[in-house]
Design a protein around this motif. Structure first.
Motif, PDB file in Angstrom:
ATOM      1  N   LEU A  25       0.754  -1.207  -0.184  1.00 16.82           N
ATOM      2  CA  LEU A  25       0.067  -0.118   0.136  1.00 16.82           C
ATOM      3  C   LEU A  25       0.735   1.213  -0.101  1.00 16.82           C
ATOM      4  O   LEU A  25       0.456   2.196   0.653  1.00 16.82           O
ATOM      5  N   GLY A  26       1.652   1.473  -0.993  1.00 17.72           N
ATOM      6  CA  GLY A  26       2.630   2.652  -0.954  1.00 17.72           C
ATOM      7  C   GLY A  26       4.085   2.597  -0.427  1.00 17.72           C
ATOM      8  O   GLY A  26       4.670   3.503  -0.886  1.00 17.72           O
ATOM      9  N   ARG A  27       4.241   1.856   0.675  1.00 19.34           N
ATOM     10  CA  ARG A  27       5.196   1.978   1.592  1.00 19.34           C
ATOM     11  C   ARG A  27       6.602   2.236   0.705  1.00 19.34           C
ATOM     12  O   ARG A  27       7.598   2.664   1.074  1.00 19.34           O
ATOM     13  N   THR A  28       6.799   1.090  -0.115  1.00 17.34           N
ATOM     14  CA  THR A  28       8.108   0.978  -0.850  1.00 17.34           C
ATOM     15  C   THR A  28       8.279   1.647  -2.385  1.00 17.34           C
ATOM     16  O   THR A  28       9.119   1.542  -2.916  1.00 17.34           O
ATOM     17  N   GLY A  29       7.156   2.240  -2.775  1.00 15.46           N
ATOM     18  CA  GLY A  29       7.142   3.130  -3.907  1.00 15.46           C
ATOM     19  C   GLY A  29       6.335   2.538  -4.958  1.00 15.46           C
ATOM     20  O   GLY A  29       6.250   3.164  -6.180  1.00 15.46           O
TER      21      GLY A  29
END
Length: 407
Positions: free
Chosen positions: A239-243
Motif C-alpha cells: 500500500l505504497g510504502r516501498t514506492g
C-alpha cells in the motif's frame, strides 16, 4: 495542530498508572501521545515529535488524513456494523476497488493483520486439499526464518524469534522453515504436500531485510513449477510504502494470494484483507470461515477512501522520491555511527554501531530530541515515516539522527 487541551496528569503519572492494569506485552517508549496530525504527534505536556514509525506502516497516510477522517465521519452518521449475516451497502464497492487496485479477482475482508495471515493459511490448506489433491491433514506451508507474520498461536508456531515463541507451545504442525533469500533451500523444502510458500517480500521486523534481485521472481517461478501457491505477506510492505502499491511489483511478480492490513485502515480502524485469484479464494464456502467485524460498513468506507488515495499514484511517487532522500542521508552517516542500512522507498532498517548503544537506547535519545522511531533486534532501528512527510521534515529527522550518533 492547534493548541491542545492539557490533561490533568503528566506523562510520568500516566505511565505509572498503566503499570498495575495493563498486561506487559509491549515495552513502549516513555512518551504519552495525546494528539496528532500529519507526520507530527504531541504529548500530554504539549511537546511535539516527528513520527518516523507511522504505526509500523499503519499510518502510511499520516495521522488523521482529512479524506480518511471525512469518510469515517460520514459513515459513522449512517451505519457501522451489520455483521456478515446481512449485506451492507459499502462492502461490494470496497471489494471491487481493492481488487482492481491489486489486480486480483476476489477479496476476503478481515480486521487485523494476524487475522489476514491466519485466513491465508486456511485458504492455502483448503486449496491444497480441494484443488491440488494433497491427502487430508498432510498439507505443509514453507516459510522463511526471521519472519514476522503476527503473534497468534499458529503464527508463532513457525516463528524463529524465541521472544515471540517461547512458552506458548504446543505448536501447530504443518510448517517448514528455510533461510530467507535462499532459493536453493526453498526448492529443497517444497514437495508434493506443499500447499504454499508464505513470505514477506521485505522482512520488516527483521530490520527491513531486502532480498536479492531476482529472489521474488524465483519464488514465483519455483511455486509455479511445483504446483503450489505463492502467498505474499504485504501487511507492512504494501500500500505504497516501498514506492509501488505492492512490494512484489519491484520484480513484476504476481502472487496467487496477497495479505494486506495496517495501512488499509488508514490509522482509524483495523482493516485487513486476503486478495487473490478466484481459483484460490473460491474454495471457501459459507460457514467455513468468517468474522463478525470483517467487512463492516465503517471499515469498508475507510478502506475505500484508502484505495482512492492510492489510485492517484501520488503516495507511491512520494515514497520513491523521498526514499532517495532517505537513502542519501543514511549513506552519509555510514562510518559516522551507522555501520549499515537497508532501504526501499520510505522504509529503512539502520544498523547503529553497537558501541554507541542498543537500538532501544538510540530510540530513547531520538525521542528526547523530538523524533520517534522504534528499535528492532540488537542495535537496529526502523524508519518508516508517513508517506505525507515532507522533504524538509525527513532531512530534519536525519539531522537529528546524525546529532544523536555523533555528539
Amino acid at each position: 495542530m492547534t493548541a491542545p487541551a492539557r490533561t490533568a496528569r503528566g506523562s510520568e503519572e500516566l505511565i505509572r498508572a498503566e503499570e498495575p492494569v495493563l498486561a506487559h506485552n509491549y515495552h513502549p517508549l516513555p512518551v504519552v501521545v495525546a494528539r496528532a496530525e500529519g507526520a507530527w504527534v504531541e504529548d500530554v505536556e504539549g511537546r511535539r515529535y516527528l513520527d518516523m514509525l507511522a504505526g509500523y506502516s499503519a499510518l502510511n497516510f499520516g495521522h488523521r488524513h482529512p479524506a480518511l477522517i471525512d469518510a469515517a465521519h460520514r459513515q459513522l452518521d449512517r451505519l457501522t456494523l451489520t455483521s456478515r449475516a446481512f449485506h451492507n451497502d459499502r462492502l461490494a464497492g470496497f471489494a471491487e476497488r481493492l481488487s482492481a487496485l491489486t489486480g486480483t479477482d476476489m477479496v476476503l475482508p478481515m480486521n487485523t493483520g494476524a487475522e489476514a495471515v491466519e485466513s491465508g493459511i486456511k485458504v492455502a490448506r483448503k486449496w491444497a486439499y480441494d484443488v491440488k489433491g494433497v491427502p487430508a491433514d498432510r498439507a505443509t506451508i514453507v516459510v522463511a526464518a526471521d519472519n514476522f507474520h503476527g503473534r497468534t498461536t499458529t503464527i508463532v508456531s513457525f516463528s524463529t524469534d524465541e521472544t515471540a515463541r517461547a512458552g506458548f507451545g504446543p505448536f501447530t504442525p504443518g510448517f517448514k522453515v528455510v533461510p530467507y533469500n535462499d532459493l536453493a533451500a526453498l526448492e529443497a523444502a517444497v514437495d508434493e504436500t506443499t500447499a504454499a510458500v508464505l513470505i514477506e517480500p521485505i522482512q520488516g521486523e527483521a530490520g527491513v531485510n531486502i532480498p536479492d534481485d531476482g529472489y521474488l521472481a524465483g519464488v514465483r517461478e519455483l511455486t509455479r513449477r511445483a504446483g503450489c501457491l505463492f502467498v505474499a505477506d504485504e501487511i507492512q510492505s504494501g500500500l505504497g510504502r516501498t514506492g509501488h502499491t505492492l512490494a512484489v511489483e519491484h520484480e513484476s511478480v504476481v502472487p496467487d494470494v496477497v495479505l494486506l492490513g495496517k495501512a488499509l485502515g488508514g490509522g482509524i480502524v483495523p482493516v485487513s484483507a486476503v486478495v487473490g485469484s478466484r481459483e484460490v479464494l473460491g474454495v471457501l464456502r459459507p460457514g467455513e470461515h468468517g468474522s463478525t467485524f470483517g467487512g463492516n460498513p465503517l471499515a469498508a468506507a475507510v478502506g475505500t477512501a484508502v484505495v482512492e488515495l492510492l489510485e492517484t499514484g501520488e503516495f507511491q511517487r512520494r515514497a520513491t522520491e523521498l526514499g532517495a532522500v532517505l537513502r542519501e542521508g543514511l549513506a552519509a552517516l555510514v562510518g559516522r555511527g551507522v555501520v549499515g542500512f537497508r532501504a526501499r522507498g520510505l522504509w529503512a532498517g539502520v544498523d547503529v554501531d553497537p558501541a554507541l548503544g542498543t537500538g532501544r537506547e538510540v530510540s530513547e535519545r531520538l525521542m528526547r530530541e523530538g523524533v520517534l522511531v522504534k528499535d528492532t533486534h540488537g542495535s537496529t532501528i526502523r524508519l518508516a515515516p508517513p508517506l505525507t512527510v515532507t522533504g524538509a521534515e525527513l532531512e530534519g529527522a536525519l539531522g537529528t539522527l546524525e546529532k544523536v550518533l555523533t555528539s
